[in-house]
Design an enzyme around this catalytic site. Structure first.
Site, PDB file in Angstrom:
ATOM      1  N   TYR A 137      34.491  43.333  46.443  1.00  0.00           N
ATOM      2  CA  TYR A 137      33.088  43.447  46.405  1.00  0.00           C
ATOM      3  C   TYR A 137      32.502  44.244  47.547  1.00  0.00           C
ATOM      4  O   TYR A 137      31.094  44.274  47.595  1.00  0.00           O
ATOM      5  CB  TYR A 137      32.411  42.018  46.108  1.00  0.00           C
ATOM      6  CG  TYR A 137      32.970  41.561  44.573  1.00  0.00           C
ATOM      7  CD1 TYR A 137      32.009  41.333  43.541  1.00  0.00           C
ATOM      8  CD2 TYR A 137      34.211  41.362  44.158  1.00  0.00           C
ATOM      9  CE1 TYR A 137      32.217  40.832  42.364  1.00  0.00           C
ATOM     10  CE2 TYR A 137      34.607  40.787  43.184  1.00  0.00           C
ATOM     11  CZ  TYR A 137      33.670  40.678  42.048  1.00  0.00           C
ATOM     12  OH  TYR A 137      33.892  40.174  40.823  1.00  0.00           O
ATOM     13  N   LYS A 205      48.010  36.421  44.351  1.00  0.00           N
ATOM     14  CA  LYS A 205      49.190  37.212  43.544  1.00  0.00           C
ATOM     15  C   LYS A 205      50.044  37.970  44.644  1.00  0.00           C
ATOM     16  O   LYS A 205      50.177  39.092  44.950  1.00  0.00           O
ATOM     17  CB  LYS A 205      48.423  38.474  42.728  1.00  0.00           C
ATOM     18  CG  LYS A 205      49.448  39.078  41.767  1.00  0.00           C
ATOM     19  CD  LYS A 205      49.844  38.323  40.608  1.00  0.00           C
ATOM     20  CE  LYS A 205      50.683  39.085  39.628  1.00  0.00           C
ATOM     21  NZ  LYS A 205      51.271  38.418  38.706  1.00  0.00           N
ATOM     22  N   ASP A 238      47.762  34.903  37.162  1.00  0.00           N
ATOM     23  CA  ASP A 238      48.134  34.674  35.692  1.00  0.00           C
ATOM     24  C   ASP A 238      48.486  33.396  35.055  1.00  0.00           C
ATOM     25  O   ASP A 238      48.011  32.912  34.181  1.00  0.00           O
ATOM     26  CB  ASP A 238      49.002  36.072  35.256  1.00  0.00           C
ATOM     27  CG  ASP A 238      50.101  36.012  36.324  1.00  0.00           C
ATOM     28  OD1 ASP A 238      50.065  35.515  37.309  1.00  0.00           O
ATOM     29  OD2 ASP A 238      51.063  36.895  35.899  1.00  0.00           O
ATOM     30  N   ASP A 262      35.787  35.369  40.516  1.00  0.00           N
ATOM     31  CA  ASP A 262      35.044  35.806  39.388  1.00  0.00           C
ATOM     32  C   ASP A 262      35.550  35.517  38.174  1.00  0.00           C
ATOM     33  O   ASP A 262      34.776  35.261  37.284  1.00  0.00           O
ATOM     34  CB  ASP A 262      34.482  37.143  39.550  1.00  0.00           C
ATOM     35  CG  ASP A 262      33.282  37.478  39.020  1.00  0.00           C
ATOM     36  OD1 ASP A 262      32.685  36.948  38.291  1.00  0.00           O
ATOM     37  OD2 ASP A 262      32.869  38.845  39.339  1.00  0.00           O
ATOM     38  N   ASP A 266      34.681  31.934  34.902  1.00  0.00           N
ATOM     39  CA  ASP A 266      34.022  32.168  33.645  1.00  0.00           C
ATOM     40  C   ASP A 266      35.058  31.527  32.761  1.00  0.00           C
ATOM     41  O   ASP A 266      34.494  30.882  31.529  1.00  0.00           O
ATOM     42  CB  ASP A 266      33.959  33.541  33.336  1.00  0.00           C
ATOM     43  CG  ASP A 266      32.567  33.927  34.101  1.00  0.00           C
ATOM     44  OD1 ASP A 266      31.942  33.244  34.659  1.00  0.00           O
ATOM     45  OD2 ASP A 266      32.286  34.986  33.741  1.00  0.00           O
TER      46      ASP A 266
END
Length: 370
Positions: A137, A205, A238, A262, A266
């Site tokens: 970002y 990750k 994941d 982010d 959600d």
């Protein structure tokens, strides 16, 4: 409490509708609890940009900086190109005001719908601590041969040791804060015997992003050593997405990068009943500049002006704002009122399967404050 200066950015779409309801709840709880505040409204968003070409003038940013906190409705307008408002308002305030923590509670209230069969409020009660000032970002990168068949686009993830460590440390402190509510139910008997009361899971990750997330892993392990009462854990992003659906009870506090945060927040919003219930805070923990609180549902232009947007996320964001300024008893009062309305099963806005209006749900929460 001294006078609280609140900057208010209603913004776009349903933002003004839900912000008005949130401010109504604030007004009632403030009268009851003796909170003194003043509102400073700001005309920022898509309509102003289309009208004047201005996104966030320096004068407005200076006025916002003079506030103690900011309450935001939503940013996003179908008539404005993607990224103009998001980068020019949201990211600029997050970066310039050093709001380096994005805090997202994921809590399923009794009565709220959950799409996962067999899981209830006792299973879904976590908080995601998302780093908010670094990673992809930052906007580092660029194009080569843009618009040609040979085009190359580069977007660089930026991770600094100070930025990573302060985020991780905030997560461990948050876990200790949650310990006041009792030990985390997901701990094994062996964990409890070992002195652990809460749990922090790093989500990254490390097997692929072997530079940036190696830094995250090393910082996480070093910070964890300072918190012997908090169990540290790790999960690939994941696997985290899978486990949030199949075993949400495994999670207490999650700490993660800007991009991953982010995405998984959600997913967390869906677990707790939908975006209409998802509150957030963009925090400057040092309070050298204002923190900003917002529902995460966006401007929802498809239902703007219809009076059916769910105001509960805005109301819960208002409660988070009160937490930040030390008025936690008032914040708890708001959360209990929201819980009562959801547990009653009505009124509900269409996103929760009901037919009530934004105002009707807001009025129900106001009544529940009593």
């Amino acid at each position: 409490m001294s006078l609280l200066k609140i900057g208010v950015i209603p913004g776009d779409g349903v933002g003004p509708e839900v912000t008005e309801v949130g401010l109504g709840i604030l007004e009632k709880v403030a009268k009851r609890d003796g909170l003194v505040y003043e509102l400073h409204p700001f005309d920022l968003g898509g309509e102003r940009f289309l009208r004047t070409g201005e996104v966030l003038p320096q004068a407005d940013q200076d006025r916002l900086r003079a506030c103690d906190v900011i309450l935001l409705g939503a940013v996003g307008h179908p008539g404005v190109p993607p990224g103009v408002l998001e980068k020019g308002i949201l990211l600029k305030l997050r970066f310039d005001f050093h709001q380096y923590i994005n805090l997202r509670p994921v809590r399923l209230f009794p009565g709220a719908p959950c799409p996962v069969t067999g899981k209830g409020p006792d299973d879904i009660d976590m908080v995601v601590v998302r780093e908010n000032n670094e990673d992809l970002y930052v906007g580092a990168g660029g194009f080569t041969y843009k618009g040609t068949p040979e085009e190359v686009a580069i977007q660089t993830s930026i991770n600094t040791r100070p930025g990573v460590e302060r985020c991780i440390r905030y997560a461990f402190d948050a876990a200790r804060g949650r310990a006041a509510r009792g030990a985390f139910k997901g701990l094994s008997e062996a964990d409890k015997a070992g002195g652990y009361t809460r749990q922090v899971t790093l989500v990254a990750k490390t097997n692929v992003l072997t530079f940036a997330h190696d830094l995250w892993m090393r910082a996480f392990n070093e910070v964890a050593a300072d918190y012997p009462d908090v169990k540290p854990g790790y999960m690939h992003v994941d696997a985290c997405c899978m486990r949030m659906v199949t075993n949400p009870e495994w999670f207490d506090v999650i700490v993660t990068t800007n991009m991953f945060g982010d995405i998984i927040t959600d997913l967390g919003a869906v677990l707790q009943g939908g975006m209409g219930l998802a509150a957030s805070g963009n925090l400057n923990p040092t309070k050298t500049a204002p923190s900003m609180f917002e529902p995460v549902h966006g401007s929802a232009p498809d239902i703007a002006g219809k009076g059916i947007a769910n105001p509960l996320a805005a109301i819960l964001s208002t409660a988070m704002m009160l937490d930040h300024v030390g008025a936690t008893p008032s914040a708890d009062r708001i959360r209990r009122a929201v819980a009562r309305v959801l547990a009653a099963g009505a009124p509900k806005t269409p996103d929760l399967g009901g037919k009530a209006s934004t105002v009707e749900v807001g009025n129900a929460v106001r009544d529940a404050l009593d």
